[in-house]
Design a protein around this motif. Structure first.
Motif, short mmCIF file in Angstrom:
data_model
loop_
_atom_site.label_atom_id
_atom_site.label_comp_id
_atom_site.label_asym_id
_atom_site.label_seq_id
_atom_site.Cartn_x
_atom_site.Cartn_y
_atom_site.Cartn_z
N ARG A 275 50.88 -36.75 50.82
CA ARG A 275 49.83 -36.50 51.82
C ARG A 275 48.93 -35.35 51.38
NH1 ARG A 275 53.93 -36.11 56.97
NH2 ARG A 275 55.25 -37.83 56.34
N PHE A 276 47.64 -35.56 51.49
CA PHE A 276 46.60 -34.57 51.21
C PHE A 276 46.50 -34.20 49.72
CE2 PHE A 276 47.72 -33.39 55.68
CZ PHE A 276 46.55 -33.85 56.25
N TYR A 277 47.29 -34.88 48.86
CA TYR A 277 47.19 -34.51 47.44
C TYR A 277 45.90 -35.07 46.87
CZ TYR A 277 48.35 -33.65 42.60
OH TYR A 277 48.33 -33.19 41.30
N ARG A 278 45.09 -34.18 46.31
CA ARG A 278 43.81 -34.58 45.75
C ARG A 278 43.71 -34.07 44.32
NH1 ARG A 278 41.51 -33.41 51.17
NH2 ARG A 278 40.49 -35.29 51.94
N ILE A 279 43.22 -34.92 43.45
CA ILE A 279 43.03 -34.53 42.05
C ILE A 279 41.82 -33.62 41.94
CG2 ILE A 279 42.58 -35.38 39.72
CD1 ILE A 279 43.92 -38.03 40.68
N ASP A 280 40.74 -34.01 42.60
CA ASP A 280 39.50 -33.23 42.62
C ASP A 280 39.14 -33.03 44.09
OD1 ASP A 280 37.01 -32.13 42.50
OD2 ASP A 280 36.20 -33.55 41.03
N SER A 281 39.62 -31.93 44.67
CA SER A 281 39.46 -31.73 46.11
C SER A 281 38.00 -31.61 46.51
CB SER A 281 40.23 -30.48 46.56
OG SER A 281 39.78 -29.33 45.87
N HIS A 282 37.18 -30.97 45.67
CA HIS A 282 35.76 -30.80 46.02
C HIS A 282 35.06 -32.15 46.10
CE1 HIS A 282 31.76 -29.10 46.20
NE2 HIS A 282 31.41 -29.82 45.15
N ARG A 283 35.28 -33.00 45.08
CA ARG A 283 34.62 -34.30 45.08
C ARG A 283 35.16 -35.18 46.19
NH1 ARG A 283 34.17 -38.89 40.26
NH2 ARG A 283 33.13 -40.42 41.57
N SER A 284 36.47 -35.08 46.47
CA SER A 284 37.08 -35.90 47.51
C SER A 284 36.44 -35.62 48.86
CB SER A 284 38.58 -35.64 47.58
OG SER A 284 39.21 -36.07 46.40
N ARG A 285 36.18 -34.35 49.14
CA ARG A 285 35.58 -34.02 50.44
C ARG A 285 34.12 -34.47 50.50
NH1 ARG A 285 38.99 -29.55 49.65
NH2 ARG A 285 40.71 -29.59 51.13
N GLU A 286 33.45 -34.40 49.35
CA GLU A 286 32.07 -34.89 49.34
C GLU A 286 32.02 -36.39 49.60
OE1 GLU A 286 30.45 -33.82 45.59
OE2 GLU A 286 29.80 -31.83 46.24
N GLU A 287 33.02 -37.11 49.07
CA GLU A 287 33.07 -38.56 49.24
C GLU A 287 33.58 -38.95 50.62
OE1 GLU A 287 32.01 -40.74 47.23
OE2 GLU A 287 31.68 -39.63 45.37
N GLY A 288 34.18 -38.02 51.34
CA GLY A 288 34.76 -38.32 52.65
C GLY A 288 36.21 -38.73 52.52
N GLY A 289 36.81 -39.09 53.65
CA GLY A 289 38.22 -39.47 53.64
C GLY A 289 39.11 -38.33 54.09
N THR A 290 40.34 -38.68 54.39
CA THR A 290 41.28 -37.69 54.95
C THR A 290 42.30 -37.22 53.93
OG1 THR A 290 42.81 -39.42 55.68
CG2 THR A 290 41.09 -38.75 57.22
N GLY A 291 42.38 -37.86 52.77
CA GLY A 291 43.41 -37.50 51.80
C GLY A 291 44.75 -38.11 52.14
#
Length: 341
Positions: free
Chosen positions: A288-304
């Motif tokens: 849960r919430f693990y993101r490889i590129d957290s900055h890009r993930s938030r720009e793309e949207g989604g909850t992780g």
């Protein structure tokens, strides 16, 4: 080694020692032999009695308790059975196994504690970001509501999007929690996977077009592929996997669904030719919430939480999911479903 053998060796050693001491002072083989025999017999009787009463019987009792309680029996049953002819060695073995099991249990608990801390930290961060944004937009709205209505409308729209993000977070967390506890039942039914895959791809076609990514489903998969699963939850699995591939796919790239028929299962793959994932991230990708590129993930949207939900849904179906990836070449998510003839 049995008790009688241990006592015999000990008695022999004591008898021989006394006999040699007697021979040293008496210089007589006769007295040496008499002292050896008498000491040997006496030592054997004394040692056997003391070891049997105060040590061996307690080792046997300990072994009974360890062995039987490990099998899940209650204390009364554990004390009422004896299943070993050599409890000393068996106790040693049982203690080693117990120590090994406890070590593994402690390692698991440490990992769980680390996961708990990371999870709480991630939850706090994920909720804090939209909340602070909403707070800032509302404060700005209060200042420019009458002076600049157009700017106020923009901030109101941004605040609404952050509220939606919070809502998605809460919904996804609730879904994972209910999947883990079994509160969300798996409604098994027989259905053809092929039409479902086409429905999902049709629904995401506009999203793919905006990113100039081609969605494909091989023409050879026109024959039915009947599976036993929860249709709507498998729909969610496909949506999450394809959406993830679109999010990290390269422009003018492609995403494909492939089906492979196994003995009693279908293997479904969602493959893209996007940026790929470094191998060091693969083992944690479904956390849960693990993101490889957290900055890009938030720009793309989604909850992780999309991949974590996918994993929980498939585990609830008693199926597996795996991932393989190569940087700058692409990623493939593969999962199984029960085949129905």
């Amino acid at each position: 080694m049995k008790l009688s053998v241990l006592v015999l060796i000990a008695a022999f050693a004591v008898g021989l020692s006394i006999g040699l001491v007697n021979f040293y002072f008496q210089q007589s083989w006769y007295f040496m032999l008499v002292s050896f025999v008498v000491t040997f017999i006496t030592s054997f009787i004394v040692f056997y009695y003391l070891l049997e009463k105060y040590i061996y019987s307690k080792i046997v009792l300990i072994y009974k308790m360890i062995h039987n309680l490990k099998l899940g029996k209650d204390l009364k049953d554990a004390l009422g059975e004896y299943v070993s002819s050599d409890p000393i060695n068996d106790v040693e073995q049982e203690v080693k196994e117990w120590a090994g099991a406890k070590k593994r249990e402690i390692e698991v608990l440490k990992k769980q504690e680390q996961f708990r801390r990371e999870f709480l930290s991630n939850v706090s961060h994920e909720f804090k970001t939209p909340l602070f944004a909403i707070q800032g937009y509302i404060e700005t709205l209060q200042d420019c509501l009458t002076e600049d209505p157009e700017m106020a409308a923009k901030f109101l729209d941004k605040a609404e999007k952050n509220v939606e993000r919070l809502s998605y977070l809460i919904t996804d967390l609730d879904s994972i929690s209910k999947l883990e506890t079994g509160e969300i039942p798996i409604n098994y039914e027989k259905f053809d996977f092929v039409p479902l895959a086409r429905e999902v791809m049709d629904g995401l076609e506009d999203t793919a077009r905006k990113r100039n990514i081609t969605l494909s489903f091989k023409d050879k998969y026109t024959h039915p592929a009947f599976v036993r699963a929860d249709r709507e939850k498998i729909r969610q699995v496909l949506i999450n996997l394809i959406h993830n591939s679109l999010k990290y796919g390269k422009e003018y790239g492609s995403t494909a669904i492939k089906i492979f028929e196994l003995h009693d299962q279908y293997l479904i793959e969602v493959t893209d030719d996007g940026i790929g994932i470094d191998e060091k991230h693969l083992s944690r990708l479904f956390e849960r919430f693990y993101r490889i590129d957290s900055h890009r993930s938030r720009e793309e949207g989604g909850t992780g939480l999309g991949l974590a939900i996918v994993k929980h849904i498939l585990e609830a179906h008693e199926q597996i999911i795996s991932v393989r990836s190569t940087l700058q070449i692409g990623t493939t998510f593969a999962f199984t479903l029960e085949k129905i003839g």
